[in-house]
Write a protein that holds these residues in place. Structure first.
Motif, short mmCIF file in Angstrom:
data_model
loop_
_atom_site.label_atom_id
_atom_site.label_comp_id
_atom_site.label_asym_id
_atom_site.label_seq_id
_atom_site.Cartn_x
_atom_site.Cartn_y
_atom_site.Cartn_z
N TYR A 70 42.46 30.83 27.55
CA TYR A 70 42.71 31.57 28.79
C TYR A 70 43.89 32.52 28.66
CZ TYR A 70 39.42 28.99 31.67
OH TYR A 70 38.28 28.46 32.21
N THR A 71 43.63 33.80 28.79
CA THR A 71 44.73 34.76 28.89
C THR A 71 45.17 34.79 30.35
OG1 THR A 71 43.22 36.55 29.42
CG2 THR A 71 43.74 36.21 27.07
N GLN A 72 46.33 35.42 30.62
CA GLN A 72 46.81 35.51 31.99
C GLN A 72 45.77 36.23 32.87
OE1 GLN A 72 49.15 33.86 33.30
NE2 GLN A 72 49.30 34.86 35.29
N THR A 73 45.13 37.25 32.33
CA THR A 73 44.10 37.99 33.08
C THR A 73 42.94 37.08 33.44
OG1 THR A 73 44.69 39.87 31.72
CG2 THR A 73 42.66 40.08 32.99
N MET A 74 42.55 36.23 32.50
CA MET A 74 41.44 35.32 32.76
C MET A 74 41.82 34.26 33.79
SD MET A 74 40.23 34.93 28.88
CE MET A 74 38.91 33.75 29.04
N ILE A 75 43.08 33.83 33.76
CA ILE A 75 43.54 32.83 34.75
C ILE A 75 43.44 33.44 36.15
CG2 ILE A 75 45.54 31.52 35.59
CD1 ILE A 75 46.45 31.32 32.62
N ILE A 76 43.92 34.68 36.26
CA ILE A 76 43.89 35.35 37.57
C ILE A 76 42.44 35.53 38.02
CG2 ILE A 76 44.41 37.53 38.76
CD1 ILE A 76 46.98 37.67 37.05
N ALA A 77 41.59 35.94 37.10
CA ALA A 77 40.17 36.15 37.44
C ALA A 77 39.53 34.85 37.92
CB ALA A 77 39.44 36.71 36.23
N ALA A 78 39.83 33.75 37.25
CA ALA A 78 39.25 32.46 37.63
C ALA A 78 39.75 32.04 39.01
CB ALA A 78 39.62 31.39 36.59
N MET A 79 41.04 32.25 39.23
CA MET A 79 41.64 31.88 40.52
C MET A 79 40.97 32.65 41.66
SD MET A 79 45.75 31.82 40.71
CE MET A 79 45.99 33.54 40.99
N ILE A 80 40.81 33.96 41.43
CA ILE A 80 40.22 34.82 42.45
C ILE A 80 38.75 34.48 42.68
CG2 ILE A 80 39.48 37.21 42.87
CD1 ILE A 80 42.15 38.05 41.59
N PRO A 97 57.22 27.33 40.29
CA PRO A 97 56.42 28.53 40.02
C PRO A 97 57.21 29.84 40.04
CG PRO A 97 55.73 27.47 42.09
CD PRO A 97 56.82 26.62 41.51
N ALA A 98 58.43 29.82 40.59
CA ALA A 98 59.18 31.07 40.68
C ALA A 98 60.05 31.32 39.45
CB ALA A 98 60.06 31.06 41.93
N ILE A 99 60.11 30.35 38.54
CA ILE A 99 60.97 30.50 37.36
C ILE A 99 60.11 30.67 36.11
CG2 ILE A 99 62.81 29.42 35.97
CD1 ILE A 99 63.92 29.75 38.67
N PHE A 100 60.16 31.84 35.52
CA PHE A 100 59.46 32.14 34.27
C PHE A 100 58.04 31.57 34.25
CE2 PHE A 100 64.04 31.99 32.88
CZ PHE A 100 64.19 33.38 32.89
N ALA A 101 57.25 31.97 35.24
CA ALA A 101 55.93 31.35 35.36
C ALA A 101 54.82 32.34 35.75
CB ALA A 101 56.01 30.21 36.38
N LEU A 103 54.47 34.40 38.05
CA LEU A 103 54.10 34.40 39.47
C LEU A 103 53.81 35.82 39.99
CD1 LEU A 103 53.73 32.69 41.99
CD2 LEU A 103 56.16 32.87 42.46
N THR A 104 54.54 36.80 39.49
CA THR A 104 54.39 38.17 40.00
C THR A 104 52.94 38.65 39.90
OG1 THR A 104 56.56 38.52 39.05
CG2 THR A 104 55.46 40.46 39.93
N SER A 105 52.36 38.53 38.71
CA SER A 105 51.02 39.08 38.54
C SER A 105 49.99 38.30 39.37
CB SER A 105 50.62 39.07 37.05
OG SER A 105 50.68 37.75 36.56
N GLU A 106 50.19 37.01 39.50
CA GLU A 106 49.23 36.21 40.28
C GLU A 106 49.31 36.57 41.76
OE1 GLU A 106 49.51 32.06 39.10
OE2 GLU A 106 49.41 32.62 36.99
N LEU A 107 50.54 36.72 42.26
CA LEU A 107 50.70 37.08 43.68
C LEU A 107 50.15 38.47 43.98
CD1 LEU A 107 54.25 35.80 44.67
CD2 LEU A 107 52.03 34.99 45.48
N GLU A 108 50.41 39.39 43.07
CA GLU A 108 49.92 40.77 43.27
C GLU A 108 48.41 40.78 43.44
OE1 GLU A 108 51.12 43.34 40.08
OE2 GLU A 108 53.16 43.46 40.88
N ALA A 109 47.74 40.08 42.54
CA ALA A 109 46.27 40.06 42.57
C ALA A 109 45.76 39.42 43.87
CB ALA A 109 45.74 39.30 41.36
N LEU A 110 46.40 38.35 44.29
CA LEU A 110 45.95 37.64 45.50
C LEU A 110 46.20 38.49 46.74
CD1 LEU A 110 47.25 34.10 44.53
CD2 LEU A 110 44.85 34.79 44.73
N ARG A 111 47.37 39.15 46.77
CA ARG A 111 47.70 39.99 47.93
C ARG A 111 46.74 41.16 48.04
NH1 ARG A 111 53.88 39.70 46.88
NH2 ARG A 111 54.42 37.87 48.08
#
Ligand code: SAH
Length: 259
Positions: A70-80, A97-101, A103-111
């Protein structure tokens, strides 16, 4: 023709703390129990995985144990995609989740997709490490600040001079394998060589290991990481309990008077 409103699910991004179940907040445990889908990282302990409901879909998206699927992109895609099917997705991360995790990219996609999101904090490694060392990270007179950073950050050298004279505790996440280089950087920038430093590995777990010495000892390689687990490097006078407070003297005085 009337369009059917999309059934949107929701996402809970939750911190699992540093390991064992007992460090998990009750809010995160409740979210896990209510989840339809759980996406979890490496470093999530078996005692927490045992709490996953059997009806929930469980996706290990970590990068350990040879799993790089799972790349970060795939994680976001699965979540969405699961949330868009109306499911409650729990994205479980080690520590907070706010420390080196990521979070920015995941929140952006969800928002962007207006998917409801909730964040549940977790006990971050720094705090578990301090507890493990039985040390404060701040001290009233000498250590009023904490500087949390990434031990791999390419701009560490840029900040070395400020770090060398920082009147507080320096905390290096992802610094275990680079403890010697970081200590070298700090000493070269003028930090006093007897400044206390500690490396805590596997904090909060039964196999926790602590190495406490001076920044010079780390620079000289006298101390280094001892496990393959995650480790956090902390540097500062509060770590060794050095302080200029008069509290202890005053307390001893009161205690002696009461005897
Ligand atoms: N979100 C996490 C940090 C993820 S970055 C948190 O809040 O704790 C990964 C880094 O965290 C590791 O390289 C290590 O520096 C630190 N870390 C995570 N778990 C740890 C543990 N049990 N003991 C020591 N350091 C840990």
């Amino acid at each position: 023709m009337m369009s059917t409103p999309a059934v949107r699910g929701r996402v809970t991004i939750a911190g699992a703390g540093p390991g064992q179940l007992e460090h998990l907040t009750l809010a995160t445990l409740r979210a896990i129990h209510e989840a339809d889908v759980i996406l979890y990282d490496a470093l999530i302990d078996d005692s927490i995985i045992a709490e996953f409901p059997t009806r929930a879909e469980q996706l290990f998206v970590g990068k350990r144990c040879g799993n790089h699927a799972y790349t970060q992109t795939m994680i976001i895609a699965a979540m969405i995609s699961h949330a868009m099917q109306g499911k409650h997705v729990v994205r479980l991360k080690g520590g907070d989740p706010a420390i080196f995790a990521h979070l920015t990219s995941e929140l952006e996609a969800l928002r962007e997709l207006q998917i409801e999101v909730r964040i549940l904090p977790g006990v971050t490694a720094m705090l578990t490490a301090a507890a493990c060392l039985k040390t404060p990270l701040t001290a009233r007179k000498t250590n009023r600040h904490i500087w949390v950073t990434d031990g791999h950050s390419p701009d560490l050298a840029t900040h070395a001079a400020a770090m060398a004279v920082f009147p507080g505790t320096l905390v290096f996440y992802m610094g275990a394998g680079r403890a010697a280089q970081i200590a070298q950087l700090l000493c070269a920038a003028g930090m006093r060589t007897d400044m206390p430093a500690a490396l805590v590995e596997n904090a909060g777990n039964s196999d926790a290991v602590t190495s406490v010495a001076t920044v010079a000892a780390f620079r000289n390689g006298e101390l280094a990481r001892r496990t393959a687990g995650p480790g956090i490097l902390m540097v500062g006078s509060a770590i060794a309990g050095e302080s200029n407070t008069d509290d202890l003297g005053a307390a001893k005085h009161v205690f002696a008077a009461e005897l």
